[in-house]
Write a protein that holds these residues in place. Structure first.
Motif, PDB file in Angstrom:
ATOM      1  N   GLU A 233       0.837  -1.192   0.000  1.00  0.00           N
ATOM      2  CA  GLU A 233       0.000   0.000   0.000  1.00  0.00           C
ATOM      3  C   GLU A 233       0.878   1.250   0.000  1.00  0.00           C
ATOM      4  OE1 GLU A 233       0.530  -0.938   4.428  1.00  0.00           O
ATOM      5  OE2 GLU A 233       0.548  -1.951   2.477  1.00  0.00           O
ATOM      6  N   LYS A 234       0.365   2.326  -0.554  1.00  0.00           N
ATOM      7  CA  LYS A 234       1.112   3.570  -0.625  1.00  0.00           C
ATOM      8  C   LYS A 234       1.049   4.284   0.719  1.00  0.00           C
ATOM      9  CE  LYS A 234       1.753   7.689  -3.484  1.00  0.00           C
ATOM     10  NZ  LYS A 234       1.258   8.472  -4.653  1.00  0.00           N
ATOM     11  N   LEU A 235       2.195   4.756   1.190  1.00  0.00           N
ATOM     12  CA  LEU A 235       2.276   5.421   2.485  1.00  0.00           C
ATOM     13  C   LEU A 235       2.527   6.911   2.314  1.00  0.00           C
ATOM     14  CD1 LEU A 235       4.599   2.932   4.443  1.00  0.00           C
ATOM     15  CD2 LEU A 235       2.097   3.032   4.510  1.00  0.00           C
ATOM     16  N   SER A 236       1.981   7.698   3.247  1.00  0.00           N
ATOM     17  CA  SER A 236       2.350   9.105   3.310  1.00  0.00           C
ATOM     18  C   SER A 236       3.797   9.187   3.777  1.00  0.00           C
ATOM     19  CB  SER A 236       1.438   9.852   4.285  1.00  0.00           C
ATOM     20  OG  SER A 236       1.630   9.359   5.602  1.00  0.00           O
ATOM     21  N   LEU A 237       4.413  10.348   3.617  1.00  0.00           N
ATOM     22  CA  LEU A 237       5.823  10.465   3.980  1.00  0.00           C
ATOM     23  C   LEU A 237       6.031  10.247   5.475  1.00  0.00           C
ATOM     24  CD1 LEU A 237       8.698  10.927   3.201  1.00  0.00           C
ATOM     25  CD2 LEU A 237       8.311  13.406   3.261  1.00  0.00           C
ATOM     26  N   ILE A 238       5.149  10.784   6.318  1.00  0.00           N
ATOM     27  CA  ILE A 238       5.338  10.601   7.759  1.00  0.00           C
ATOM     28  C   ILE A 238       5.169   9.135   8.149  1.00  0.00           C
ATOM     29  CG2 ILE A 238       2.925  11.192   8.232  1.00  0.00           C
ATOM     30  CD1 ILE A 238       6.020  11.672  10.532  1.00  0.00           C
ATOM     31  N   ASP A 239       4.233   8.435   7.511  1.00  0.00           N
ATOM     32  CA  ASP A 239       4.079   7.005   7.797  1.00  0.00           C
ATOM     33  C   ASP A 239       5.276   6.211   7.287  1.00  0.00           C
ATOM     34  OD1 ASP A 239       1.680   7.244   9.115  1.00  0.00           O
ATOM     35  OD2 ASP A 239       0.462   6.968   7.311  1.00  0.00           O
ATOM     36  N   ALA A 240       5.856   6.671   6.192  1.00  0.00           N
ATOM     37  CA  ALA A 240       7.064   6.023   5.673  1.00  0.00           C
ATOM     38  C   ALA A 240       8.232   6.206   6.642  1.00  0.00           C
ATOM     39  CB  ALA A 240       7.412   6.592   4.300  1.00  0.00           C
ATOM     40  N   VAL A 241       8.312   7.397   7.251  1.00  0.00           N
ATOM     41  CA  VAL A 241       9.365   7.653   8.238  1.00  0.00           C
ATOM     42  C   VAL A 241       9.150   6.774   9.468  1.00  0.00           C
ATOM     43  CG1 VAL A 241      10.366   9.377   9.786  1.00  0.00           C
ATOM     44  CG2 VAL A 241       9.771  10.006   7.442  1.00  0.00           C
ATOM     45  N   ARG A 242       7.905   6.687   9.926  1.00  0.00           N
ATOM     46  CA  ARG A 242       7.604   5.819  11.076  1.00  0.00           C
ATOM     47  C   ARG A 242       7.987   4.371  10.775  1.00  0.00           C
ATOM     48  NH1 ARG A 242       2.240   8.713  11.359  1.00  0.00           N
ATOM     49  NH2 ARG A 242       2.378  10.217  13.069  1.00  0.00           N
ATOM     50  N   GLN A 243       7.695   3.934   9.578  1.00  0.00           N
ATOM     51  CA  GLN A 243       8.037   2.566   9.190  1.00  0.00           C
ATOM     52  C   GLN A 243       9.552   2.389   9.120  1.00  0.00           C
ATOM     53  OE1 GLN A 243       6.060  -0.031   5.869  1.00  0.00           O
ATOM     54  NE2 GLN A 243       7.724   1.069   4.871  1.00  0.00           N
ATOM     55  N   TYR A 244      10.252   3.381   8.586  1.00  0.00           N
ATOM     56  CA  TYR A 244      11.709   3.314   8.426  1.00  0.00           C
ATOM     57  C   TYR A 244      12.402   3.165   9.778  1.00  0.00           C
ATOM     58  CZ  TYR A 244      16.447   4.812   7.133  1.00  0.00           C
ATOM     59  OH  TYR A 244      17.811   4.886   6.957  1.00  0.00           O
ATOM     60  N   TYR A 245      11.922   3.909  10.783  1.00  0.00           N
ATOM     61  CA  TYR A 245      12.542   3.865  12.112  1.00  0.00           C
ATOM     62  C   TYR A 245      11.834   2.900  13.072  1.00  0.00           C
ATOM     63  CZ  TYR A 245      15.430   7.901  10.899  1.00  0.00           C
ATOM     64  OH  TYR A 245      16.350   8.740  10.312  1.00  0.00           O
ATOM     65  N   CYS A 246      10.883   2.131  12.569  1.00  0.00           N
ATOM     66  CA  CYS A 246      10.165   1.138  13.385  1.00  0.00           C
ATOM     67  C   CYS A 246       9.506   1.786  14.603  1.00  0.00           C
ATOM     68  CB  CYS A 246      11.110   0.024  13.834  1.00  0.00           C
ATOM     69  SG  CYS A 246      11.918  -0.843  12.482  1.00  0.00           S
ATOM     70  N   LEU A 247       8.755   2.847  14.372  1.00  0.00           N
ATOM     71  CA  LEU A 247       8.098   3.569  15.460  1.00  0.00           C
ATOM     72  C   LEU A 247       6.631   3.176  15.633  1.00  0.00           C
ATOM     73  CD1 LEU A 247       9.450   7.182  14.752  1.00  0.00           C
ATOM     74  CD2 LEU A 247      10.229   5.603  16.522  1.00  0.00           C
ATOM     75  N   THR A 248       6.150   2.238  14.834  1.00  0.00           N
ATOM     76  CA  THR A 248       4.708   1.982  14.800  1.00  0.00           C
ATOM     77  C   THR A 248       4.258   0.797  15.637  1.00  0.00           C
ATOM     78  OG1 THR A 248       5.042   0.662  12.791  1.00  0.00           O
ATOM     79  CG2 THR A 248       4.473   2.987  12.505  1.00  0.00           C
ATOM     80  N   ASP A 249       5.137  -0.159  15.906  1.00  0.00           N
ATOM     81  CA  ASP A 249       4.733  -1.391  16.583  1.00  0.00           C
ATOM     82  C   ASP A 249       4.542  -1.158  18.078  1.00  0.00           C
ATOM     83  OD1 ASP A 249       4.215  -3.927  17.408  1.00  0.00           O
ATOM     84  OD2 ASP A 249       6.194  -4.753  16.921  1.00  0.00           O
ATOM     85  N   LYS A 250       3.315  -1.338  18.569  1.00  0.00           N
ATOM     86  CA  LYS A 250       3.038  -1.136  19.989  1.00  0.00           C
ATOM     87  C   LYS A 250       3.639  -2.231  20.863  1.00  0.00           C
ATOM     88  CE  LYS A 250      -1.249   1.551  19.774  1.00  0.00           C
ATOM     89  NZ  LYS A 250      -2.655   1.622  20.223  1.00  0.00           N
ATOM     90  N   ARG A 251       3.998  -3.367  20.283  1.00  0.00           N
ATOM     91  CA  ARG A 251       4.464  -4.486  21.083  1.00  0.00           C
ATOM     92  C   ARG A 251       5.976  -4.692  20.978  1.00  0.00           C
ATOM     93  NH1 ARG A 251       0.544  -6.285  23.717  1.00  0.00           N
ATOM     94  NH2 ARG A 251       2.074  -7.565  24.806  1.00  0.00           N
ATOM     95  N   GLN A 252       6.700  -3.651  20.591  1.00  0.00           N
ATOM     96  CA  GLN A 252       8.147  -3.783  20.555  1.00  0.00           C
ATOM     97  C   GLN A 252       8.729  -3.624  21.953  1.00  0.00           C
ATOM     98  OE1 GLN A 252      10.219  -0.363  18.611  1.00  0.00           O
ATOM     99  NE2 GLN A 252       8.144   0.350  18.190  1.00  0.00           N
ATOM    100  N   ASP A 253      10.049  -3.746  22.072  1.00  0.00           N
ATOM    101  CA  ASP A 253      10.701  -3.697  23.380  1.00  0.00           C
ATOM    102  C   ASP A 253      10.412  -2.383  24.096  1.00  0.00           C
ATOM    103  OD1 ASP A 253      11.887  -6.197  23.164  1.00  0.00           O
ATOM    104  OD2 ASP A 253      13.624  -5.401  22.091  1.00  0.00           O
TER     105      ASP A 253
END
Length: 467
Positions: A233-253
């Protein structure tokens, strides 16, 4: 019976002082969660696993009783006493298999039921058992607090023949021996699960401001970040940045703010935990002040402005030259690398994940910073204190662990050279670029709560050392 006892457990048992009169004292820190009202309230709305191991003492018994009284509505205590009561079985190595299964099952059930505090109080420690506890905590996003974090010491008595400390038989010296089956890798303030997610989200909001107001920043992120999601799916730039830095997963360390790297050195651990400031802080909630963010192609980190008292806990190198470290054959090992390596040895536990009951503590302080660029002095102790919030996929460990130090080293050289760097004035922050590093200075600091504990590896020191 011996077949049911871990080999290292046997060694540790053999290494204890033989006679009852000659037993070396075990140093237990008083648990701050029952001694400090602010910590008590914090733990009632956070997720904490306390692991108590080692010989029984009056202080240990007192701690357990106080926890049971203080947190009777939000906690679960799994102990030798509870095992004997529930199973009508004595707590002994003859019943080790039933004992361990009871502890594992009860601990898992307690976390799945949403207890904010789980206390595992056991005198029969086991490596595989401890691995299960830590894996369970990581999976359910609990902060792990191991008590006691220090060691058994003696300087008055001889060690028994055939013990691990047999080579240290000179009276008058201090022998250091571990009391539980954990290695302490580093000390840090840990944010609970909700605060970890909220701080990552807040960082992305400041990134959004930079994308909208700074064309140069937007161009760089547009170049680095793939604007396609996992399902194409196409992402907005801010969502792409979140994905790049792995800021989206609520269950990460859980996010953490490391202040001391111990590696697996028992000597360093002993020296650090002997400090009065560490003993006064271990297991205690503290407020951390967020002064800004540093962004590199490899990671994004929140900068923490330490108070005067907190600076006494800080023992990590401030400025590290990036080129020197990359040319070195032996890379420095930082907290992120230590954590990731320790997780490789943990089992994959199956649990029923539940929604969090933690309370958000991240707030704006309400105090305006009149000189944001000077909020943390360039040469102040603790200036490199930070919380890594996210990293790029494939980023090298030393760029994640020491990216802030690399950035500050470059900043310090720019200050000494009186170099002119581009500065961008935004409504909520001031942004400065220095090469590949972007510094975001907040106009209003934020505050967040953290619990001071240590990252542990469920594996014992099978030796003693002499000081």
């Amino acid at each position: 019976m011996a077949s049911k006892i871990d080999a290292v457990t046997e060694k540790l048992e053999q290494s204890k002082i033989s006679s009852g009169e000659d037993k070396a004292p075990v140093e237990y820190f008083p648990l701050k969660m029952v001694k400090d009202k602010k910590t008590e309230m914090y733990v009632k709305f956070a997720k904490v696993m306390v692991v108590v191991q080692g010989p029984c003492t009056d202080i240990r018994k007192e701690n357990s009783e106080m926890i049971e009284t203080t947190f009777k509505y939000t906690s679960c205590i799994v102990s030798d006493k509870k095992f004997s009561k529930d199973t009508r079985t004595s707590c002994s190595y003859e019943n080790a298999e039933e004992f361990y299964e009871y502890f594992k099952g009860t601990a898992r059930q307690a976390l799945e039921e949403g207890n904010n505090l789980l206390v595992i109080d056991s005198t029969m420690s086991n490596i595989e058992q401890n691995k299960y506890y830590v894996a369970l905590a990581y999976k359910m996003q609990y902060v792990v607090l191991v008590v006691p974090p220090v060691v058994m010491k003696t300087s008055r008595y001889f060690w028994p023949k055939g013990s691990l400390a047999a080579s240290f038989r000179n009276e008058g010296k201090t022998v250091i021996q571990p009391t539980n089956m954990f290695q302490h890798l580093f000390c840090a303030w840990y944010l609970h699960d909700i605060d970890s997610h909220e701080l990552r989200h807040d960082a992305s909001l400041y990134i959004q401001d930079c994308l909208e107001e700074i064309p140069e920043f937007k161009k760089l992120m547009d170049k680095n970040c793939l604007k396609t999601g996992p399902d194409d799916e196409k992402l907005s730039l801010i969502d792409a940045v979140r994905q790049y830095y792995c800021l989206t997963d609520k269950r990460q360390d859980l996010a953490f703010c490391a202040v001391k790297i111990l590696g697996n050195s028992m000597r360093l651990m002993n020296e650090y935990f002997k400090k009065q400031s560490v003993q006064d802080t271990y297991g205690k909630m503290s407020k951390l002040y967020i002064a800004g963010y540093i962004i590199s192609p490899h990671m994004i980190a929140a900068r923490v402005k330490l108070t005067h008292a907190q600076k006494d806990l800080w023992e990590i190198e401030e400025d590290i030259d990036e080129s020197t470290l990359e040319d070195s054959e032996e890379k420095c090992i930082g907290p992120w690398k230590l954590l990731e390596d320790s997780k490789k040895e943990l089992p994959d536990v199956k649990v029923q994940l539940i929604s969090s009951k933690s309370n958000q503590t991240l707030i704006n302080t309400g105090r305006t910073v009149h000189e944001p660029l000077e909020s943390i002095h360039h040469f102040a102790k603790g200036r490199a204190c930070h919380i890594v919030l996210g990293k790029a996929a494939g980023a090298s460990p030393h760029h994640v662990d020491f990216g802030v130090q690399f950035a500050l080293n470059r900043e310090r050289r720019a200050v000494k050279a009186k170099a002119t760097l581009p500065v961008y004035e935004l409504e909520r922050c001031v942004v400065k670029r220095n090469g590949k590093y972007w510094f975001i200075y907040l106009r209003e600091n934020m505050c967040i709560d953290g619990l001071f504990a240590s990252c542990v590896k469920p594996y014992p020191f099978d030796y003693s050392i002499v000081c």
